[in-house]
Design a protein around this motif. Sequence first.
Motif, PDB file in Angstrom:
ATOM      1  N   ALA A 197     -40.038 -80.082  32.897  1.00  0.00           N
ATOM      2  CA  ALA A 197     -39.706 -81.200  31.984  1.00  0.00           C
ATOM      3  C   ALA A 197     -39.798 -80.559  30.677  1.00  0.00           C
ATOM      4  CB  ALA A 197     -40.250 -82.579  32.335  1.00  0.00           C
TER       5      ALA A 197
ATOM      6  N   VAL B 154     -38.513 -87.941  26.457  1.00  0.00           N
ATOM      7  CA  VAL B 154     -38.043 -86.956  27.390  1.00  0.00           C
ATOM      8  C   VAL B 154     -36.785 -86.390  27.384  1.00  0.00           C
ATOM      9  CG1 VAL B 154     -38.403 -86.608  29.827  1.00  0.00           C
ATOM     10  CG2 VAL B 154     -39.885 -87.851  28.983  1.00  0.00           C
TER      11      VAL B 154
ATOM     12  N   LEU C 201     -35.412 -83.304  32.591  1.00  0.00           N
ATOM     13  CA  LEU C 201     -36.185 -83.471  33.928  1.00  0.00           C
ATOM     14  C   LEU C 201     -35.538 -82.399  34.680  1.00  0.00           C
ATOM     15  CD1 LEU C 201     -37.214 -87.303  34.335  1.00  0.00           C
ATOM     16  CD2 LEU C 201     -38.547 -85.279  33.502  1.00  0.00           C
TER      17      LEU C 201
ATOM     18  N   GLU D 159     -38.320 -91.014  33.269  1.00  0.00           N
ATOM     19  CA  GLU D 159     -36.912 -90.459  33.205  1.00  0.00           C
ATOM     20  C   GLU D 159     -36.557 -89.934  31.866  1.00  0.00           C
ATOM     21  OE1 GLU D 159     -35.361 -90.664  35.974  1.00  0.00           O
ATOM     22  OE2 GLU D 159     -36.816 -91.790  37.369  1.00  0.00           O
ATOM     23  N   GLU D 160     -35.342 -89.321  32.031  1.00  0.00           N
ATOM     24  CA  GLU D 160     -34.912 -88.670  30.985  1.00  0.00           C
ATOM     25  C   GLU D 160     -34.353 -89.852  29.820  1.00  0.00           C
ATOM     26  OE1 GLU D 160     -31.466 -86.274  31.602  1.00  0.00           O
ATOM     27  OE2 GLU D 160     -32.653 -84.765  32.633  1.00  0.00           O
TER      28      GLU D 160
ATOM     29  N   LYS E  27     -43.205 -89.295  40.430  1.00  0.00           N
ATOM     30  CA  LYS E  27     -42.535 -89.043  39.249  1.00  0.00           C
ATOM     31  C   LYS E  27     -42.525 -90.165  38.376  1.00  0.00           C
ATOM     32  CE  LYS E  27     -38.078 -88.954  38.621  1.00  0.00           C
ATOM     33  NZ  LYS E  27     -36.698 -88.615  38.811  1.00  0.00           N
TER      34      LYS E  27
END
Length: 392
Positions: A89, A71, A74, A185-186, A182
């Motif tokens: 995202a 990821v 976000l 996380e990044e 959610k």
Amino acid sequence: MKKISKIWIGVIAVVVVAVAAWLVSGGKKEETISFETAKAGPANIHNSITATGTIEPVTSVTVGTQVSGIVSKLYVDYNSIVKKGQVIAELDKTNLTSELNTAKANLSSAQSTLNYESANFNRYKTLYNKGLVSADDYENAQLSYQKAKEQVASAKESVQKAQTNLGYATITSPIDGVVLSKSVEEGQTVAASFSTPELFTIAKDLTDMRVVADVDEADIGDVKEGERVSFTVDAFPNDTFEGTVTQVRQEATTTNNVVTYEVVISAPNKDLKLKPGLTANVTIYTAEKQGVLSVPSKALRFSPTAETVGKNKIVDNAKGKNKVWTLEGNTLKSHSIQIGMSDGTHTEVVSGIANGTSIVTGIKTDSEEDGTEEASQEQSPFAPGPRKSNKK
């Protein structure tokens, strides 16, 4: 003289016994009997069942990803308001871009091969028509040309797949709504090898909620779509929310040998007080009648006897199972009535008596000396009884 003395002794003994009996009795005088009455009149009658349920959004979507990767970005957080098609995202696209470039190179190579095989086939076709090459050579050229065409088609599909996967790396919202949860996380790596990872949960409209209640199998037979519902939540104990039954699901759930069925209830939430996940204490009104002629239910259980009514006269000419009594002077008169719905406190009267009729519901006795009242009909077992006399 001795005989006269014995007579006086006997008289004195009788007097003493009479006085003692009067003292033991407490000197109470005769009790009078009166009747408790109520008038037949309009009332609101309803039957209901209770259950517990959970507040849920009417429409919620779990957003995931069909490709694996890290990821990288976000763009939303909890409670973010999103629109359909909005980017929420992005995954790292390095590997996906490389796969697309490889697929495009393979397509270019397959296209070059097809061009050569096409020209070669045309040459062999011309020579074959002139009888200069054998049929076997002609067919081999034709086969090579067909294989080249199929390789180009396969390469095009690979390019399309790589482009699609690259598009999956940009995650967008499928609906207008609010982000409820959610899960990433990044910098986090998500793997989509065996299942689709869940990244977000988005609720479509929090002003339109629903309650999914678990109704016991003994009560589900009375629950129908369109019935009125009221419910409360612990978060707002002083507020009562209204809704209606929108769906009665057929699937049964068994928990600890208890069978329940899910009932879906609408829950308008314009002020946004109701939050997903709250526990609702539900009352479903399975039957309701407004302003119908009724009498207290205890009036139907009143049954006078000569021992309980004292000097009053009983006239029981009514035939039928359900009777009520009226007091006309010193006469108790019965009336046969046809009853309808009952909620335990009030019972609907379909026919038999008129509105405003005074109905006897019980008997009470009044002590003339002590001034106490004793209800002989419909007295609560938990109510305090009359004080006992301390006279001796």
